[in-house]
Write a protein that holds these residues in place. Structure first.
Motif, PDB file in Angstrom:
ATOM      1  N   SER A 112     -64.325 -14.972  46.311  1.00 50.30           N
ATOM      2  CA  SER A 112     -65.144 -15.145  47.646  1.00 50.30           C
ATOM      3  C   SER A 112     -66.578 -15.561  47.261  1.00 50.30           C
ATOM      4  CB  SER A 112     -65.344 -13.761  48.495  1.00 50.30           C
ATOM      5  OG  SER A 112     -65.735 -12.808  47.579  1.00 50.30           O
ATOM      6  N   GLY A 113     -66.942 -15.544  45.976  1.00 52.10           N
ATOM      7  CA  GLY A 113     -68.170 -15.870  45.798  1.00 52.10           C
ATOM      8  C   GLY A 113     -68.409 -17.529  45.392  1.00 52.10           C
ATOM      9  N   VAL A 114     -67.221 -18.089  45.612  1.00 54.64           N
ATOM     10  CA  VAL A 114     -67.407 -19.656  45.583  1.00 54.64           C
ATOM     11  C   VAL A 114     -67.019 -20.164  46.681  1.00 54.64           C
ATOM     12  CG1 VAL A 114     -66.739 -21.607  44.075  1.00 54.64           C
ATOM     13  CG2 VAL A 114     -67.306 -19.316  42.975  1.00 54.64           C
ATOM     14  N   CYS A 115     -67.411 -21.452  47.272  1.00 53.29           N
ATOM     15  CA  CYS A 115     -66.825 -22.194  48.219  1.00 53.29           C
ATOM     16  C   CYS A 115     -66.813 -23.594  47.858  1.00 53.29           C
ATOM     17  CB  CYS A 115     -67.299 -22.073  49.537  1.00 53.29           C
ATOM     18  SG  CYS A 115     -69.037 -22.157  49.697  1.00 53.29           S
ATOM     19  N   PHE A 116     -66.140 -24.571  48.272  1.00 53.10           N
ATOM     20  CA  PHE A 116     -65.946 -25.714  47.971  1.00 53.10           C
ATOM     21  C   PHE A 116     -66.557 -26.817  49.193  1.00 53.10           C
ATOM     22  CE2 PHE A 116     -63.800 -23.886  44.765  1.00 53.10           C
ATOM     23  CZ  PHE A 116     -63.878 -24.499  43.781  1.00 53.10           C
ATOM     24  N   CYS A 117     -67.131 -27.849  48.689  1.00 50.73           N
ATOM     25  CA  CYS A 117     -67.399 -28.798  49.874  1.00 50.73           C
ATOM     26  C   CYS A 117     -67.258 -30.276  49.434  1.00 50.73           C
ATOM     27  CB  CYS A 117     -68.724 -28.706  50.607  1.00 50.73           C
ATOM     28  SG  CYS A 117     -70.064 -29.187  48.952  1.00 50.73           S
ATOM     29  N   ALA A 118     -67.169 -31.384  50.186  1.00 50.98           N
ATOM     30  CA  ALA A 118     -66.866 -32.569  50.070  1.00 50.98           C
ATOM     31  C   ALA A 118     -68.211 -33.211  49.258  1.00 50.98           C
ATOM     32  CB  ALA A 118     -66.700 -33.473  51.180  1.00 50.98           C
ATOM     33  N   PRO A 119     -68.118 -34.293  48.256  1.00 44.92           N
ATOM     34  CA  PRO A 119     -69.016 -34.787  47.644  1.00 44.92           C
ATOM     35  C   PRO A 119     -70.118 -35.290  48.558  1.00 44.92           C
ATOM     36  CG  PRO A 119     -66.920 -35.580  46.626  1.00 44.92           C
ATOM     37  CD  PRO A 119     -66.487 -34.841  48.174  1.00 44.92           C
ATOM     38  N   GLY A 120     -71.282 -34.809  48.163  1.00 40.92           N
ATOM     39  CA  GLY A 120     -72.492 -35.409  48.939  1.00 40.92           C
ATOM     40  C   GLY A 120     -72.871 -34.312  49.950  1.00 40.92           C
ATOM     41  N   ALA A 121     -72.331 -33.209  50.186  1.00 40.63           N
ATOM     42  CA  ALA A 121     -72.427 -32.476  50.917  1.00 40.63           C
ATOM     43  C   ALA A 121     -73.648 -31.475  50.736  1.00 40.63           C
ATOM     44  CB  ALA A 121     -71.277 -31.425  51.415  1.00 40.63           C
ATOM     45  N   VAL A 122     -73.936 -31.255  49.332  1.00 41.60           N
ATOM     46  CA  VAL A 122     -75.057 -30.355  48.972  1.00 41.60           C
ATOM     47  C   VAL A 122     -76.438 -30.760  49.306  1.00 41.60           C
ATOM     48  CG1 VAL A 122     -76.212 -29.517  46.928  1.00 41.60           C
ATOM     49  CG2 VAL A 122     -73.728 -28.996  47.181  1.00 41.60           C
ATOM     50  N   ASN A 123     -76.613 -32.108  48.890  1.00 39.48           N
ATOM     51  CA  ASN A 123     -77.736 -32.905  49.292  1.00 39.48           C
ATOM     52  C   ASN A 123     -78.023 -32.970  50.754  1.00 39.48           C
ATOM     53  OD1 ASN A 123     -78.395 -33.035  46.660  1.00 39.48           O
ATOM     54  ND2 ASN A 123     -77.752 -35.416  46.479  1.00 39.48           N
ATOM     55  N   ASP A 124     -76.777 -33.251  51.365  1.00 38.51           N
ATOM     56  CA  ASP A 124     -76.693 -33.491  52.801  1.00 38.51           C
ATOM     57  C   ASP A 124     -77.452 -32.091  53.589  1.00 38.51           C
ATOM     58  OD1 ASP A 124     -76.302 -35.186  55.294  1.00 38.51           O
ATOM     59  OD2 ASP A 124     -74.737 -33.660  55.585  1.00 38.51           O
ATOM     60  N   TYR A 125     -76.946 -30.942  53.029  1.00 44.39           N
ATOM     61  CA  TYR A 125     -77.152 -29.795  53.704  1.00 44.39           C
ATOM     62  C   TYR A 125     -78.823 -29.249  53.390  1.00 44.39           C
ATOM     63  CZ  TYR A 125     -77.036 -24.597  54.856  1.00 44.39           C
ATOM     64  OH  TYR A 125     -77.166 -23.560  55.605  1.00 44.39           O
ATOM     65  N   LEU A 139     -70.288 -33.482  39.415  1.00 39.42           N
ATOM     66  CA  LEU A 139     -70.969 -33.399  40.831  1.00 39.42           C
ATOM     67  C   LEU A 139     -72.191 -32.245  40.996  1.00 39.42           C
ATOM     68  CD1 LEU A 139     -68.119 -34.196  43.210  1.00 39.42           C
ATOM     69  CD2 LEU A 139     -69.997 -35.837  42.556  1.00 39.42           C
ATOM     70  N   PRO A 140     -72.948 -32.555  41.605  1.00 36.78           N
ATOM     71  CA  PRO A 140     -74.039 -31.550  41.809  1.00 36.78           C
ATOM     72  C   PRO A 140     -73.409 -30.182  42.427  1.00 36.78           C
ATOM     73  CG  PRO A 140     -74.494 -33.098  43.447  1.00 36.78           C
ATOM     74  CD  PRO A 140     -73.537 -33.486  42.623  1.00 36.78           C
ATOM     75  N   ALA A 141     -74.226 -29.239  42.114  1.00 36.02           N
ATOM     76  CA  ALA A 141     -73.458 -27.752  43.126  1.00 36.02           C
ATOM     77  C   ALA A 141     -74.925 -27.322  43.486  1.00 36.02           C
ATOM     78  CB  ALA A 141     -72.960 -26.726  42.054  1.00 36.02           C
ATOM     79  N   MET A 142     -74.849 -25.961  44.076  1.00 36.42           N
ATOM     80  CA  MET A 142     -75.904 -25.358  44.757  1.00 36.42           C
ATOM     81  C   MET A 142     -75.509 -23.751  44.913  1.00 36.42           C
ATOM     82  SD  MET A 142     -77.190 -26.007  48.730  1.00 36.42           S
ATOM     83  CE  MET A 142     -75.483 -25.857  49.392  1.00 36.42           C
ATOM     84  N   LEU A 143     -76.580 -22.930  44.620  1.00 39.31           N
ATOM     85  CA  LEU A 143     -76.479 -21.507  44.696  1.00 39.31           C
ATOM     86  C   LEU A 143     -77.059 -21.287  46.002  1.00 39.31           C
ATOM     87  CD1 LEU A 143     -75.626 -18.776  43.639  1.00 39.31           C
ATOM     88  CD2 LEU A 143     -77.576 -18.713  42.498  1.00 39.31           C
ATOM     89  N   VAL A 144     -76.438 -20.538  47.051  1.00 38.08           N
ATOM     90  CA  VAL A 144     -76.959 -20.357  48.409  1.00 38.08           C
ATOM     91  C   VAL A 144     -77.236 -18.654  48.486  1.00 38.08           C
ATOM     92  CG1 VAL A 144     -76.758 -20.240  50.642  1.00 38.08           C
ATOM     93  CG2 VAL A 144     -75.847 -22.093  49.423  1.00 38.08           C
ATOM     94  N   GLU A 185     -69.167 -29.064  44.816  1.00 38.64           N
ATOM     95  CA  GLU A 185     -68.715 -30.314  45.299  1.00 38.64           C
ATOM     96  C   GLU A 185     -67.258 -30.624  44.446  1.00 38.64           C
ATOM     97  OE1 GLU A 185     -71.386 -33.399  45.392  1.00 38.64           O
ATOM     98  OE2 GLU A 185     -72.771 -32.502  46.949  1.00 38.64           O
ATOM     99  N   SER A 186     -66.330 -30.992  45.481  1.00 43.33           N
ATOM    100  CA  SER A 186     -65.155 -31.690  44.869  1.00 43.33           C
ATOM    101  C   SER A 186     -64.180 -32.392  45.732  1.00 43.33           C
ATOM    102  CB  SER A 186     -64.147 -30.383  44.503  1.00 43.33           C
ATOM    103  OG  SER A 186     -63.029 -30.573  44.140  1.00 43.33           O
ATOM    104  N   PRO A 187     -63.626 -33.470  45.219  1.00 47.24           N
ATOM    105  CA  PRO A 187     -62.681 -34.484  46.111  1.00 47.24           C
ATOM    106  C   PRO A 187     -61.713 -33.490  46.526  1.00 47.24           C
ATOM    107  CG  PRO A 187     -63.697 -35.408  44.188  1.00 47.24           C
ATOM    108  CD  PRO A 187     -63.843 -33.950  43.722  1.00 47.24           C
ATOM    109  N   ALA A 188     -61.404 -32.546  45.911  1.00 49.16           N
ATOM    110  CA  ALA A 188     -60.180 -31.631  46.385  1.00 49.16           C
ATOM    111  C   ALA A 188     -60.498 -30.584  47.548  1.00 49.16           C
ATOM    112  CB  ALA A 188     -59.512 -30.892  45.300  1.00 49.16           C
ATOM    113  N   ALA A 189     -61.722 -30.751  48.018  1.00 48.20           N
ATOM    114  CA  ALA A 189     -62.147 -29.842  49.067  1.00 48.20           C
ATOM    115  C   ALA A 189     -61.893 -30.266  50.456  1.00 48.20           C
ATOM    116  CB  ALA A 189     -63.651 -29.613  48.913  1.00 48.20           C
TER     117      ALA A 189
END
Length: 238
Positions: free
Chosen positions: A139-152, A199-204, A121-125
């Motif tokens: 390609s092993g990393v992608c970024f999302c907006a804050p709160g997106a990890v828990n939401d997904y 911010l939290p992160a996630m390994l998918v 998660e990053s505000p710069a996403a």
């Protein structure tokens, strides 16, 4: 002139010479019991034969259970070895650049999944920054907006988020799974706590088998791997 030996005499002699073979052969014993029932007629009930049938059914169930237990034990051993190899792999890189290279390809191969991607998660996403971040982190990393990890993970519901979530999916997100999105049918979501102030992160992890990651599967090994992964990641990000 000697009387010619009859076929049944040879069978009788073979049985008398080694009766254990007959007793241990289920098909022969079943045929003998059936023949005995025919000889007695329908008005006679042999409780011994009924008891033998029940014992045979119980033995078959026990053998099936035994096979399932052995198969589960081998599967658990293979999974344990897999997680151990993956844990050693993420401890190996000496630089963050090497760690990012590991995420791009090797980690997925070790875990036997179609896709393995770290979500930060990053505000710069923002869409404008997507190409720049992709070029910097690979390609092993992608970024999302804050709160997106828990939401997904929770699918937008207001519920507590577990450390590991296993489920089948029908509409895999190309942002999370990249080129492997078309073949992913189940996913493991490892929520990562990167420490205070981060911010939290996630390994998918995405699998092409819809049986690999299901809610019925145990998640203890993946919980352990997630704990090791987040500790390694904290070292690089702090």
């Amino acid at each position: 002139m000697a009387e010619q030996a009859k076929p049944q005499d040879a069978v009788r002699e073979h049985i008398l010479s080694d009766p254990i073979q007959v007793l241990e052969d289920r098909d022969i014993m079943r045929a003998l019991i059936s023949a005995d029932e025919v000889a007695r007629g329908k008005n006679v009930i042999d409780l011994r034969a009924i008891a033998l049938e029940r014992l045979e059914a119980r033995l078959n169930r026990l053998e099936d259970t035994h096979r399932h237990v052995i198969a589960a034990a081998y599967d658990n051993l293979a999974s344990t070895n897999q997680i151990h190899r993956a844990t050693l792999a993420i401890l190996e890189p000496k630089t963050f650049a090497d760690f990012l290279v590991l995420l791009q390809d090797e980690l997925g191969r070790i875990l036997n999944v179609a896709s393995a991607r770290l979500v930060l998660e990053s505000p710069a996403a923002t869409p404008d920054m997507e190409d720049q971040l992709q070029a910097e982190f690979g390609s092993g990393v992608c970024f999302c907006a804050p709160g997106a990890v828990n939401d997904y993970i929770s699918r937008g519901r207001s519920t507590s988020v577990r450390p590991v979530t296993l489920r089948t999916i029908h509409d895999p997100d190309p942002v999370l799974f990249g080129d492997a999105a078309e073949k992913v049918t189940s996913e493991a979501l490892l929520r990562l706590d990167l420490g205070k102030g981060n911010l939290p992160a996630m390994l998918v992890l995405g699998s092409a088998s819809n049986d690999q990651f299901t809610p019925q599967k145990g998640a203890d090994l993946l919980v352990f791997f997630a704990s090791a992964f987040e500790r390694v990641l904290r070292r690089w990000l702090n």
